[in-house]
Write a protein that holds these residues in place. Sequence first.
Motif, PDB file in Angstrom:
ATOM      1  N   PRO A  43     -13.081   0.904  -4.462  1.00  0.00           N
ATOM      2  CA  PRO A  43     -13.059   1.500  -5.806  1.00  0.00           C
ATOM      3  C   PRO A  43     -12.683   2.980  -5.794  1.00  0.00           C
ATOM      4  CG  PRO A  43     -15.009   0.121  -5.531  1.00  0.00           C
ATOM      5  CD  PRO A  43     -14.383   0.258  -4.184  1.00  0.00           C
ATOM      6  N   TYR A  44     -13.218   3.709  -4.824  1.00  0.00           N
ATOM      7  CA  TYR A  44     -12.922   5.145  -4.741  1.00  0.00           C
ATOM      8  C   TYR A  44     -11.458   5.372  -4.389  1.00  0.00           C
ATOM      9  CZ  TYR A  44     -13.476  10.069  -3.444  1.00  0.00           C
ATOM     10  OH  TYR A  44     -13.361  11.430  -3.369  1.00  0.00           O
ATOM     11  N   ARG A  45     -10.926   4.602  -3.454  1.00  0.00           N
ATOM     12  CA  ARG A  45      -9.515   4.742  -3.074  1.00  0.00           C
ATOM     13  C   ARG A  45      -8.608   4.390  -4.235  1.00  0.00           C
ATOM     14  NH1 ARG A  45      -9.395   2.636   3.128  1.00  0.00           N
ATOM     15  NH2 ARG A  45      -9.096   4.666   4.097  1.00  0.00           N
ATOM     16  N   ALA A  46      -9.031   3.401  -5.037  1.00  0.00           N
ATOM     17  CA  ALA A  46      -8.199   2.992  -6.169  1.00  0.00           C
ATOM     18  C   ALA A  46      -8.076   4.111  -7.195  1.00  0.00           C
ATOM     19  CB  ALA A  46      -8.780   1.735  -6.813  1.00  0.00           C
ATOM     20  N   LEU A  85      -2.899  -0.972  -7.392  1.00  0.00           N
ATOM     21  CA  LEU A  85      -2.849  -2.402  -7.080  1.00  0.00           C
ATOM     22  C   LEU A  85      -1.456  -2.841  -6.646  1.00  0.00           C
ATOM     23  CD1 LEU A  85      -5.065  -3.866  -9.956  1.00  0.00           C
ATOM     24  CD2 LEU A  85      -5.729  -3.275  -7.621  1.00  0.00           C
ATOM     25  N   VAL A  86      -0.425  -2.106  -7.063  1.00  0.00           N
ATOM     26  CA  VAL A  86       0.945  -2.467  -6.669  1.00  0.00           C
ATOM     27  C   VAL A  86       1.130  -2.321  -5.158  1.00  0.00           C
ATOM     28  CG1 VAL A  86       3.393  -1.918  -6.935  1.00  0.00           C
ATOM     29  CG2 VAL A  86       1.876  -1.904  -8.941  1.00  0.00           C
ATOM     30  N   PRO A  87       0.911  -1.123  -4.573  1.00  0.00           N
ATOM     31  CA  PRO A  87       1.033  -1.026  -3.107  1.00  0.00           C
ATOM     32  C   PRO A  87      -0.039  -1.835  -2.383  1.00  0.00           C
ATOM     33  CG  PRO A  87       0.158   1.022  -4.005  1.00  0.00           C
ATOM     34  CD  PRO A  87       0.605   0.195  -5.174  1.00  0.00           C
ATOM     35  N   TYR A  88      -1.206  -2.010  -3.008  1.00  0.00           N
ATOM     36  CA  TYR A  88      -2.297  -2.759  -2.362  1.00  0.00           C
ATOM     37  C   TYR A  88      -1.876  -4.201  -2.089  1.00  0.00           C
ATOM     38  CZ  TYR A  88      -6.916  -4.865  -1.665  1.00  0.00           C
ATOM     39  OH  TYR A  88      -7.980  -5.553  -1.154  1.00  0.00           O
ATOM     40  N   SER A  91       4.231   8.978  -4.093  1.00  0.00           N
ATOM     41  CA  SER A  91       3.625   9.666  -2.949  1.00  0.00           C
ATOM     42  C   SER A  91       3.424   8.686  -1.794  1.00  0.00           C
ATOM     43  CB  SER A  91       2.284  10.275  -3.356  1.00  0.00           C
ATOM     44  OG  SER A  91       1.577  10.736  -2.240  1.00  0.00           O
ATOM     45  N   SER A  92       3.817   9.101  -0.604  1.00  0.00           N
ATOM     46  CA  SER A  92       3.637   8.239   0.576  1.00  0.00           C
ATOM     47  C   SER A  92       2.162   8.030   0.884  1.00  0.00           C
ATOM     48  CB  SER A  92       4.336   8.861   1.786  1.00  0.00           C
ATOM     49  OG  SER A  92       3.784  10.145   2.079  1.00  0.00           O
ATOM     50  N   LYS A  93       1.326   9.000   0.513  1.00  0.00           N
ATOM     51  CA  LYS A  93      -0.109   8.908   0.780  1.00  0.00           C
ATOM     52  C   LYS A  93      -0.714   7.662   0.134  1.00  0.00           C
ATOM     53  CE  LYS A  93      -4.458  11.357  -0.100  1.00  0.00           C
ATOM     54  NZ  LYS A  93      -4.988  10.380  -1.075  1.00  0.00           N
ATOM     55  N   VAL A  94      -0.268   7.320  -1.073  1.00  0.00           N
ATOM     56  CA  VAL A  94      -0.815   6.159  -1.783  1.00  0.00           C
ATOM     57  C   VAL A  94      -0.512   4.878  -1.019  1.00  0.00           C
ATOM     58  CG1 VAL A  94      -0.678   4.815  -3.909  1.00  0.00           C
ATOM     59  CG2 VAL A  94      -0.693   7.303  -4.004  1.00  0.00           C
ATOM     60  N   TRP A  95       0.700   4.760  -0.507  1.00  0.00           N
ATOM     61  CA  TRP A  95       1.089   3.560   0.239  1.00  0.00           C
ATOM     62  C   TRP A  95       0.334   3.474   1.566  1.00  0.00           C
ATOM     63  CZ3 TRP A  95       4.362   0.005  -1.966  1.00  0.00           C
ATOM     64  CH2 TRP A  95       4.977   0.415  -3.159  1.00  0.00           C
ATOM     65  N   ILE A  96       0.131   4.601   2.192  1.00  0.00           N
ATOM     66  CA  ILE A  96      -0.631   4.625   3.433  1.00  0.00           C
ATOM     67  C   ILE A  96      -2.084   4.233   3.174  1.00  0.00           C
ATOM     68  CG2 ILE A  96      -1.516   6.113   5.264  1.00  0.00           C
ATOM     69  CD1 ILE A  96       1.413   5.473   5.621  1.00  0.00           C
ATOM     70  N   GLU A  97      -2.661   4.771   2.094  1.00  0.00           N
ATOM     71  CA  GLU A  97      -4.049   4.438   1.745  1.00  0.00           C
ATOM     72  C   GLU A  97      -4.196   2.944   1.464  1.00  0.00           C
ATOM     73  OE1 GLU A  97      -6.927   6.261   1.427  1.00  0.00           O
ATOM     74  OE2 GLU A  97      -5.981   7.991   2.340  1.00  0.00           O
ATOM     75  N   ALA A  98      -3.210   2.357   0.785  1.00  0.00           N
ATOM     76  CA  ALA A  98      -3.250   0.922   0.493  1.00  0.00           C
ATOM     77  C   ALA A  98      -3.198   0.108   1.779  1.00  0.00           C
ATOM     78  CB  ALA A  98      -2.086   0.540  -0.421  1.00  0.00           C
ATOM     79  N   ALA A  99      -2.326   0.508   2.701  1.00  0.00           N
ATOM     80  CA  ALA A  99      -2.212  -0.208   3.971  1.00  0.00           C
ATOM     81  C   ALA A  99      -3.490  -0.074   4.794  1.00  0.00           C
ATOM     82  CB  ALA A  99      -1.013   0.322   4.763  1.00  0.00           C
ATOM     83  N   LEU A 100      -4.090   1.125   4.790  1.00  0.00           N
ATOM     84  CA  LEU A 100      -5.340   1.332   5.530  1.00  0.00           C
ATOM     85  C   LEU A 100      -6.469   0.468   4.961  1.00  0.00           C
ATOM     86  CD1 LEU A 100      -5.295   5.209   6.078  1.00  0.00           C
ATOM     87  CD2 LEU A 100      -5.122   3.449   7.843  1.00  0.00           C
ATOM     88  N   GLN A 101      -6.538   0.398   3.618  1.00  0.00           N
ATOM     89  CA  GLN A 101      -7.580  -0.413   3.001  1.00  0.00           C
ATOM     90  C   GLN A 101      -7.439  -1.885   3.382  1.00  0.00           C
ATOM     91  OE1 GLN A 101     -10.238   0.514   1.308  1.00  0.00           O
ATOM     92  NE2 GLN A 101     -10.896  -1.594   0.977  1.00  0.00           N
ATOM     93  N   ILE A 102      -6.205  -2.388   3.356  1.00  0.00           N
ATOM     94  CA  ILE A 102      -5.959  -3.787   3.741  1.00  0.00           C
ATOM     95  C   ILE A 102      -6.295  -3.997   5.214  1.00  0.00           C
ATOM     96  CG2 ILE A 102      -4.099  -5.447   4.203  1.00  0.00           C
ATOM     97  CD1 ILE A 102      -4.931  -5.454   1.316  1.00  0.00           C
ATOM     98  N   PHE A 103      -5.839  -3.071   6.032  1.00  0.00           N
ATOM     99  CA  PHE A 103      -5.987  -3.209   7.479  1.00  0.00           C
ATOM    100  C   PHE A 103      -7.456  -3.293   7.880  1.00  0.00           C
ATOM    101  CE2 PHE A 103      -6.039  -1.181  11.767  1.00  0.00           C
ATOM    102  CZ  PHE A 103      -5.297  -2.137  12.430  1.00  0.00           C
ATOM    103  N   TYR A 104      -8.273  -2.385   7.339  1.00  0.00           N
ATOM    104  CA  TYR A 104      -9.671  -2.340   7.756  1.00  0.00           C
ATOM    105  C   TYR A 104     -10.541  -3.346   7.017  1.00  0.00           C
ATOM    106  CZ  TYR A 104      -8.760   1.824  10.534  1.00  0.00           C
ATOM    107  OH  TYR A 104      -8.288   2.691  11.491  1.00  0.00           O
ATOM    108  N   SER A 105     -10.220  -3.659   5.773  1.00  0.00           N
ATOM    109  CA  SER A 105     -11.079  -4.583   5.029  1.00  0.00           C
ATOM    110  C   SER A 105     -10.966  -6.012   5.545  1.00  0.00           C
ATOM    111  CB  SER A 105     -10.743  -4.538   3.532  1.00  0.00           C
ATOM    112  OG  SER A 105      -9.448  -5.045   3.286  1.00  0.00           O
TER     113      SER A 105
END
Length: 636
Positions: free
Chosen positions: A64-67, A76-79, A284-298
């Motif tokens: 939720p915080y990352r979103a 939700l698009v990059p997620y 922003s590239s940061k948003v796409w990286i954050e989405a990938a990190l969330q998927i990767f770790y969750s």
Amino acid sequence: MKKLQRAHLRKPVTPDLLMTPSDQGDVDLDMDFAADRGNWTGKLDFLLSCIGYCVGLGNVWRFPYRAYTNGGGAFLVPYFLMLAICGIPLFFLELSLGQFSSLGPLAVWKISPLFKGAGAAMLLIVGLVAIYYNMIIAYVLFYLFASLTSDLPWEHCGNWWNTELCLEHRGSKDGNGALPLNLTYTVSPSEEYWSRYVLHIQGSQGIGSPGEIRWNLCLCLLLAWVIVFLCILKGVKSSGKVVYFTATFPYLILLMLLVRGVTLPGAWKGIQFYLTPQFHHLLSSKVWIEAALQIFYSLGVGFGGLLTFASYNTFHQNIYRDTFIVTLGNAITSILAGFAIFSVLGYMSQELGVPVDQVAKAGPGLAFVVYPQAMTMLPLSPFWSFLFFFMLLTLGLDSQFAFLETIVTAVTDEFPYYLRPKKAVFSGLICLAMYLMGLILTTDGGMYWLVLLDDYSASFGLMVVVITTCLAVTRVYGIQRFCRDIHMMLGFKPGFYFRACWLFLSPATLLALLVYSIVKYQPSEYGSYRFPPWAELLGILMGLLSCLMIPAGMLVAVLREEGSLWERLQQASRPAMDWGPSLEENRTGMYVATLAGSQSPKPLMVHMRKYGGITSFENTAIEVDREIAEEEESMM
């Protein structure tokens, strides 16, 4: 299946040429390797275990915080795009490896012994994570017990742990809805309860002087390890039953919190803040990286938990279907958790008269400060507090089961004849050792060590392990061979989507994540405390150690072979002779030729003589053999 085997074994004895050593002599063929190892006992054991493993604390306090910080609804698009590129393919790859071989994270590298160091790196990472993850569960138990009262202890100031800065923020609005200006320089009771009573962090000068052990946290940590041990006492046979409760009950509590949250005044304010799309963030590239990190770790890819769970499946379990159920279910749960969290934060912001972004936090700050404070504003606050922390407890325990089962399975698969009969004792020793190693986390400065472990134990090292695994399977073992294995196991080959992701998209995305995490490296911190250089160096070495295990494993594998360096590399990268399905009845197609004592020019006939007529999966094996023969002819 065993009755069918007995029926076939009563048939006339086959010639010695078509017999394996297990056919000869007085051998009880009902006692097979996988049966000693254990299997899931129910149809839903595996699916619920995977759901419980993936749906954890991060779904509640990180997504939720990352979103909301990365574009709200636009996140939700990059997620979902990163879920398709990285999450689903890597999830399916890890499940396929485990189910095909029925082996844990170490022994599975019979597929290519040169990369066995990746399995050792997995164990190191999951061991470090298990140590501090159970400390978080201990904190949850502490708050759970503290909720068993008529008045929550973090509701008011005036306790011995409170300071002069403590101010009960509840109802602190004036007639115009504005807050007193000096509220900025005050501390809520829930924050002081967390930092000064639970952690007693004022007793430590920093990570170098942890202070005394907190006996109440020490007992909570002991209870957490006892619960974990009792649940994994009989391996997947016991943990597979526990997850029927721990994987499903959180959804009931989450639904109750969601209904209660959306009915509060000001809830829509929080939900609007959570989901309002801000599409300019997508540039922003940061948003796409954050989405990938969330998927990767969750999803927990690379920790070995998925591989371990799948190794206890039957050979033809439909993990393709399970992959989509778990990964999409995990994503939907994260989104629902965001509604439950931000509806309450919206109510809290209205009560305090401050913007939502001033009360929203991530991680322990949300779970142990903000949300408990919000609970004090509700009628029947102890009841809602108990439900919230009980939900966190069940969410955390599922993941911890997976971590411990991964370690135990990996080591017992390496030494089956010594450890498998004493698996319960070995599990107890692992839990005891990790409890003792985790005692430093129960000290006054234990939170500093927890932050260090959280920041470095599973950071860039985990990405390197997953990249190595992906490349070893698709490039060294071969994408065609891997797809044939899946074809033999499930009856169909993975399509272009999975092949493209395994070969290019997933490794490239993970490599981008790795580079980003290195370029954007920031030293660890906890609040206003900055970690000293020696602590940063220790954390970096912690991450590097898991990476160094991969070349160390390569060196050991090469030294075990003979010949020139190139010949040794070739031999070490080839699958071991006994690589393949664990049960003889599943070693169809080309894998029948690798059975001990198989001398027949038609190895599939050995399987047919022993186990009966051709099934649909043996038809698949015949197709695979035919494809191999055609490829060999075309190469000649």
